[in-house]
Design an enzyme around this catalytic site. Structure first.
Site, short mmCIF file in Angstrom:
data_model
loop_
_atom_site.label_atom_id
_atom_site.label_comp_id
_atom_site.label_asym_id
_atom_site.label_seq_id
_atom_site.Cartn_x
_atom_site.Cartn_y
_atom_site.Cartn_z
N GLY A 102 0.84 -1.19 0.00
CA GLY A 102 0.00 0.00 0.00
C GLY A 102 0.88 1.25 0.00
O GLY A 102 0.58 2.24 -0.67
N SER A 103 1.99 1.18 0.72
CA SER A 103 2.90 2.33 0.78
C SER A 103 3.45 2.67 -0.60
O SER A 103 3.56 3.85 -0.96
CB SER A 103 4.07 2.04 1.73
OG SER A 103 3.59 1.81 3.04
N ASN A 158 -6.85 5.28 9.42
CA ASN A 158 -6.41 4.01 10.02
C ASN A 158 -6.40 4.02 11.54
O ASN A 158 -6.41 2.97 12.16
CB ASN A 158 -5.02 3.63 9.49
CG ASN A 158 -4.03 4.76 9.50
OD1 ASN A 158 -4.26 5.80 8.87
ND2 ASN A 158 -2.95 4.59 10.22
N GLN A 207 -7.70 1.30 4.22
CA GLN A 207 -8.58 0.83 5.30
C GLN A 207 -10.03 0.68 4.85
O GLN A 207 -10.83 0.05 5.55
CB GLN A 207 -8.54 1.81 6.48
CG GLN A 207 -7.20 1.87 7.21
CD GLN A 207 -6.89 0.59 7.98
OE1 GLN A 207 -7.77 -0.20 8.33
NE2 GLN A 207 -5.61 0.38 8.26
N SER A 232 -4.27 -2.34 -0.17
CA SER A 232 -3.19 -3.24 0.25
C SER A 232 -3.76 -4.60 0.64
O SER A 232 -4.85 -4.68 1.21
CB SER A 232 -2.47 -2.61 1.45
OG SER A 232 -1.55 -3.52 2.01
N GLY A 233 -2.99 -5.65 0.38
CA GLY A 233 -3.46 -7.00 0.66
C GLY A 233 -3.59 -7.36 2.13
O GLY A 233 -4.57 -7.95 2.54
N HIS A 234 -2.60 -6.97 2.93
CA HIS A 234 -2.57 -7.52 4.30
C HIS A 234 -3.59 -6.92 5.24
O HIS A 234 -3.75 -7.39 6.36
CB HIS A 234 -1.16 -7.47 4.89
CG HIS A 234 -0.68 -6.13 5.34
ND1 HIS A 234 -0.60 -5.81 6.67
CD2 HIS A 234 -0.24 -5.06 4.66
CE1 HIS A 234 -0.11 -4.57 6.78
NE2 HIS A 234 0.11 -4.11 5.57
N THR A 237 9.20 -8.25 -11.92
CA THR A 237 8.45 -9.46 -12.28
C THR A 237 7.25 -9.60 -11.35
O THR A 237 7.39 -9.47 -10.13
CB THR A 237 9.37 -10.69 -12.19
OG1 THR A 237 10.50 -10.44 -13.03
CG2 THR A 237 8.66 -11.96 -12.64
N CYS A 288 2.97 1.84 13.15
CA CYS A 288 4.25 2.49 12.84
C CYS A 288 4.65 3.42 13.97
O CYS A 288 5.80 3.76 14.14
CB CYS A 288 4.13 3.30 11.54
SG CYS A 288 2.78 2.79 10.52
C1 LIG Z 1 -1.53 -0.04 6.26
C2 LIG Z 1 -1.77 1.24 5.57
C3 LIG Z 1 -0.94 1.69 4.54
C4 LIG Z 1 0.31 0.96 4.15
O1 LIG Z 1 0.08 -0.26 3.51
P1 LIG Z 1 1.29 -1.33 3.47
O2 LIG Z 1 0.80 -2.38 2.54
O3 LIG Z 1 1.47 -1.81 4.86
O4 LIG Z 1 2.48 -0.60 2.96
C5 LIG Z 1 -1.24 2.87 3.90
N1 LIG Z 1 -2.32 3.58 4.25
C6 LIG Z 1 -3.15 3.19 5.23
C7 LIG Z 1 -4.35 4.01 5.54
C8 LIG Z 1 -2.91 2.02 5.93
O5 LIG Z 1 -3.74 1.65 6.90
#
Ligand SMILES: *Cc1c(COP(=O)(O)O)cnc(C)c1O
Length: 395
Positions: free
Chosen positions: A75-76, A155, A183, A203-205, A241, A328
């Site tokens: 996501g970053s 978040n 989020q 973002s996936g996680h 890749t 973080c």
């Molecule tokens: C977790 C988060 C990110 C970062 O995503 P990552 O995949 O961990 O780099 C960015 N923005 C928000 C609002 C998030 O909660």
């Protein structure tokens, strides 16, 4: 420790466990189907077709074209690409950017980087209830504004912002609209065309896929320079890749999230019971962020006269995972920039906990938190000289 100890995971805004069905969707590409999707022979095609299918599936869920979706490593990265790429592409048109004071650090630090490169950034104040109004965005727009970045859902405090209305303002002034929806995706029924944004990151996680996979939606026609130069992957716009297993996992995770969107109502009921229970049982506590315009699972509560770090430690001893701000931030002693942005004084911001519930949480989890937390807070307050002297005075 009491015999009734449970494990309660209430930190889903930090990360989520990988769903077993997501893992299953990934496994073939971590084992026998290991080819490079760019290779012309059949071993490569084995990996190319899941890439195409995953992109098509995600595009249909989000309401965009497959050609408007680009996979990233996080996501970053998606945040950085959207912001730096759009700023770079527009630099001859204007160098003013608007964002908010309570964005994720991936956005805030990308902005800082642009400031070092000569861009001017306006950081909008956040309302006390954790919202940003379209009017505030409109008031900050200038002739040289080229990009506006406002997150979809915060978040830390979970507030959900009026992105559709903000997009309309931004477009009326001819700028590009980006939203960090990390989020929001999977919790809100998002259709990017209805929403009207030009770029959207996720973002996936945060949605039960692995860490290390993200994506950026870029509406056709939006001018964005490349961030990661490399081979011709992602139609020449993002080198590297392709991470086929993780992309397959992301598509499966998003599909499952859209299937269970209805379950957000149950999560909301859990959250409401948690918030009411805490505010009822624990004096000198208050909820941060609008009670209604927030993600179903988010409860961010300040407890006066206690340190969040100590609270966290005792919660952990009882098997409860929550957080004091964003993950973080948890290593630093700086108070949360999000809580400061909504006017929570620094000393109170330190005494805050964020609970983020998911579809995996149960009534028993909420009961357990409500059973443990009041005693933990009271125990810490009993040790606090400030609390004791204040209580003496109000007696
Ligand atoms: C977790 C988060 C990110 C970062 O995503 P990552 O995949 O961990 O780099 C960015 N923005 C928000 C609002 C998030 O909660």
């Amino acid at each position: 420790m009491s015999e009734n100890k449970r494990f309660v995971y209430a930190d889903n805004a930090a990360t989520t466990p990988i769903d077993s069905r997501v893992l299953e969707a990934m496994l073939p590409y971590l084992t026998d189907k290991w080819g490079n999707p760019s290779s012309a022979y059949s071993k490569g095609r084995e990996a190319a077709s899941p890439l195409t299918e995953s992109r098509a599936k995600i595009a249909s869920l989000l309401g965009c074209k497959p050609s408007e979706l680009f996979f990233t490593a996080s996501g970053s990265e998606a945040d950085n690409w959207a912001i730096k790429g759009a700023a770079s592409a527009a630099k001859n048109k204007g160098r003013h950017i608007i964002t908010t004071k309570f964005e994720h650090h991936a956005v805030l630090n990308a902005m800082k980087s642009l400031e070092r490169d000569g861009y001017e950034v306006t950081y909008l104040d956040v309302e006390k209830n954790g919202l940003i109004t379209p009017e505030a965005v409109e008031a900050a727009m200038r002739d040289d504004t080229v990009l506006v970045a406002v997150m979809y859902a915060n978040n830390e405090i979970g507030t959900v912002l009026p992105i559709k209305e903000i997009s309309e303002v931004v477009h009326r002034h001819g700028a590009v609209m980006f939203t960090d929806a990390v989020q929001a995706v999977g919790h809100i029924d998002i259709n990017v065309k209805d929403l009207g944004v030009d770029m959207l990151a996720f973002s996936g996680h945060k949605i039960n896929a692995p860490k290390g996979i993200g994506a950026l939606y870029i509406k056709t026609g939006t001018r964005v320079h490349t961030l990661i130069d490399g081979g011709g992957q992602e139609r020449g716009r993002r080198g590297g890749t392709e991470n086929v297993p993780y992309i397959a996992g992301l598509a499966k995770a998003l599909e499952l999230a859209y299937e269970r969107l209805d379950d957000e109502k149950r999560v909301l009921a859990l959250r409401e019971r948690l918030v009411s229970g805490i505010l009822d049982k624990i004096p000198y506590s208050f909820l941060n962020g609008d009670r209604e315009k927030r993600l179903a699972g988010n409860a961010n509560i300040t407890f006066e006269y206690v340190e969040g770090e100590s609270l966290l430690m005792f919660m952990d001893l009882n098997g409860i995972c929550c957080s004091t701000g964003s993950a973080c931030n948890s290593a630093s002693l700086e108070p949360s920039h999000v809580l400061l942005s909504i006017g929570v004084p620094a000393e109170k911001a330190h005494g805050s906990l964020r609970f983020t519930l998911s579809h995996e949480n149960t009534d028993e989890d909420v009961d357990y938190i409500l059973e443990k937390l009041p005693a933990i807070v009271q125990r810490l307050r009993d040790m606090s000289p400030l609390y004791n002297s204040t209580m003496e005075r109000v007696k």
